[in-house]
Design an enzyme around this catalytic site. Structure first.
Site, PDB file in Angstrom:
ATOM      1  N   LYS A 199      35.965  35.221  66.862  1.00 26.65           N
ATOM      2  CA  LYS A 199      35.914  36.082  65.779  1.00 26.65           C
ATOM      3  C   LYS A 199      34.749  37.161  66.000  1.00 26.65           C
ATOM      4  O   LYS A 199      33.584  37.025  66.348  1.00 26.65           O
ATOM      5  CB  LYS A 199      35.639  35.451  64.361  1.00 26.65           C
ATOM      6  CG  LYS A 199      35.322  36.228  63.430  1.00 26.65           C
ATOM      7  CD  LYS A 199      35.047  35.358  62.082  1.00 26.65           C
ATOM      8  CE  LYS A 199      34.669  36.228  61.086  1.00 26.65           C
ATOM      9  NZ  LYS A 199      34.023  35.714  59.753  1.00 26.65           N
TER      10      LYS A 199
ATOM     11  N   LYS B  19      31.470  33.331  67.253  1.00 24.90           N
ATOM     12  CA  LYS B  19      31.480  34.444  65.930  1.00 24.90           C
ATOM     13  C   LYS B  19      30.211  35.352  66.178  1.00 24.90           C
ATOM     14  O   LYS B  19      29.211  34.686  66.229  1.00 24.90           O
ATOM     15  CB  LYS B  19      31.238  33.480  64.607  1.00 24.90           C
ATOM     16  CG  LYS B  19      31.041  34.560  63.295  1.00 24.90           C
ATOM     17  CD  LYS B  19      31.190  33.984  62.090  1.00 24.90           C
ATOM     18  CE  LYS B  19      31.045  35.122  60.904  1.00 24.90           C
ATOM     19  NZ  LYS B  19      31.057  34.382  59.693  1.00 24.90           N
TER      20      LYS B  19
HETATM   21  C1  PBG Z   1      30.828  34.429  56.209  1.00 27.14           C
HETATM   22  C2  PBG Z   1      32.233  34.918  56.660  1.00 27.14           C
HETATM   23  C3  PBG Z   1      32.519  36.295  57.111  1.00 27.14           C
HETATM   24  C4  PBG Z   1      33.716  36.301  57.427  1.00 27.14           C
HETATM   25  C5  PBG Z   1      34.471  35.107  57.263  1.00 27.14           C
HETATM   26  N1  PBG Z   1      33.323  34.071  56.860  1.00 27.14           N
HETATM   27  C6  PBG Z   1      31.519  37.485  57.093  1.00 27.14           C
HETATM   28  C7  PBG Z   1      30.174  37.221  57.585  1.00 27.14           C
HETATM   29  O1  PBG Z   1      29.760  36.374  58.742  1.00 27.14           O
HETATM   30  O2  PBG Z   1      29.245  38.185  57.256  1.00 27.14           O
HETATM   31  C8  PBG Z   1      34.596  37.646  58.068  1.00 27.14           C
HETATM   32  C9  PBG Z   1      35.800  37.842  57.697  1.00 27.14           C
HETATM   33  C10 PBG Z   1      36.353  39.130  57.824  1.00 27.14           C
HETATM   34  O3  PBG Z   1      35.666  40.154  57.928  1.00 27.14           O
HETATM   35  O4  PBG Z   1      37.632  39.353  57.732  1.00 27.14           O
HETATM   36  N2  PBG Z   1      30.555  32.981  56.060  1.00 27.14           N
END
Ligand code: PBG
Length: 327
Positions: free
Chosen positions: A248, A195
């Protein structure tokens, strides 16, 4: 000229016969935003066509989606500020509406795959995925027991697969041990393995009001410039018992999807994140791109790169197009 690749593209039947990658509605996981209350269907400005639901309206959305052939869903909560604190206690509290919603959804639709989000940010007064100390550091090992409590509460509520999106070290093993000790050996873990600290999460943070109150997420989410590090994360997650490895965002990280697919024997998933959805939607709303062509092409690129499953806000539209025979 002996070899003419165009011969294999000459007719629709030949093209279909030699098509290498196929995307199916069953590959898609539909993210849904939920808040407490009744009869809520709140549009999200930076995600046109995406809404925040209360449990009653959410059940209708799931019903419609299931009728279109969708089988997998992931749920994200928007929590009121007065319920947020430094240690995210509301995330595992008995009267948590998110957990109740999961139980309710699984009661009505026992056959679907329902996935959770495991991270502190929706419940944290600091807006970070981990525990923030007085110096502003995100403390890994203080966070793990909190994530474990959250995981256990989610398993008890009926989620099928838990999705740790926090990027703390060692959390998959910590969660697995906690779940197994309580008998939840069949609850899966889809780890947000690679991520990245991405700008493409902006609209999601608008939807949940979950942006960090201070600093950024760069000490836990990965540097977008790194590739070898994704292998390191994946090796750890696989060893710790993850059932799926997620990359991601998806679109800017197709090389990472391919890398993990080629090096691991676990299913790979990709999160087609909010910013990727928003930019395509915006271009289509301006008439600059054709939605029904550009959207399936974007999803197909992720499958071709090696994603077995794709989390995407386009899921329902794709399912509708498939049902209508348009894709
Ligand atoms: C946070 C989380 C995020 C997303 C999913 N879980 C945002 C972040 O890490 O700030 C993002 C998903 C998206 O942008 O569609 N735990």
């Amino acid at each position: 000229m002996y070899s003419r690749p165009r011969r294999n593209r000459a007719t629709a039947a030949i093209r279909a016969m030699v098509q290498e990658t196929r995307l199916d509605t069953a590959n898609l996981i539909y993210p849904l935003f939920i808040e407490d209350g009744k009869n809520v269907r709140q549009p999200i400005a930076s995600l046109p066509g995406v809404y925040r639901y209360s449990i009653d309206t959410l059940l209708k959305e799931v019903e419609e989606s299931v009728a279109l052939g969708l089988q997998s869903f992931v749920l994200f909560p928007k929590v009121n500020d007065d319920l947020k604190d430094k240690t995210a206690t509301y995330s595992y509290s008995d009267d948590n509406f998110y957990l109740k919603a999961a139980t309710e959804i699984k009661k009505h639709f026992p056959e679907i795959m329902l996935m959770s989000d495991v991270a502190m940010d929706p419940y944290s007064s600091d807006g970070h995925d981990g525990y923030v100390d007085e110096n502003g550091n995100i403390v890994n090992d203080v966070t793990l027991p909190i994530l474990a409590k959250m995981s256990l509460a989610q398993a008890q509520a009926g989620f099928d697969i838990l999705g740790p999106s926090d990027m703390m070290d060692g959390r998959v093993a910590f969660m697995r041990e906690t779940l197994d000790k309580d008998g939840f050996t069949d609850v899966g873990i889809m780890s947000y393995t690679a991520k990245y600290a991405s700008a493409y999460y902006g609209p999601f943070r608008d939807a949940l009001d979950s942006a960090p109150r201070g600093g950024d997420k760069k000490t836990y989410q990965m540097n977008p410039a790194n590739k070898t590090e994704a292998l390191r994360e994946a090796t750890l997650d696989a060893a710790e018992g993850a059932d799926f490895l997620m990359v991601k965002p998806a679109l800017c990280y197709l090389d990472i999807i391919q890398l993990l697919k080629q090096n691991f024997d676990l299913p790979i998933t990709a999160y087609n994140v909010s910013g990727e959805f928003a930019m395509l939607k915006a271009a289509c709303m301006n008439g600059w791109l054709d939605y029904e062509k550009a959207m399936p092409e974007m999803l197909l690129s992720m499958k071709r790169a090696g994603a077995d499953g794709i989390l995407t806000y386009f899921a329902k539209d794709f399912a509708k197009m498939r049902k209508e025979g348009k894709v």
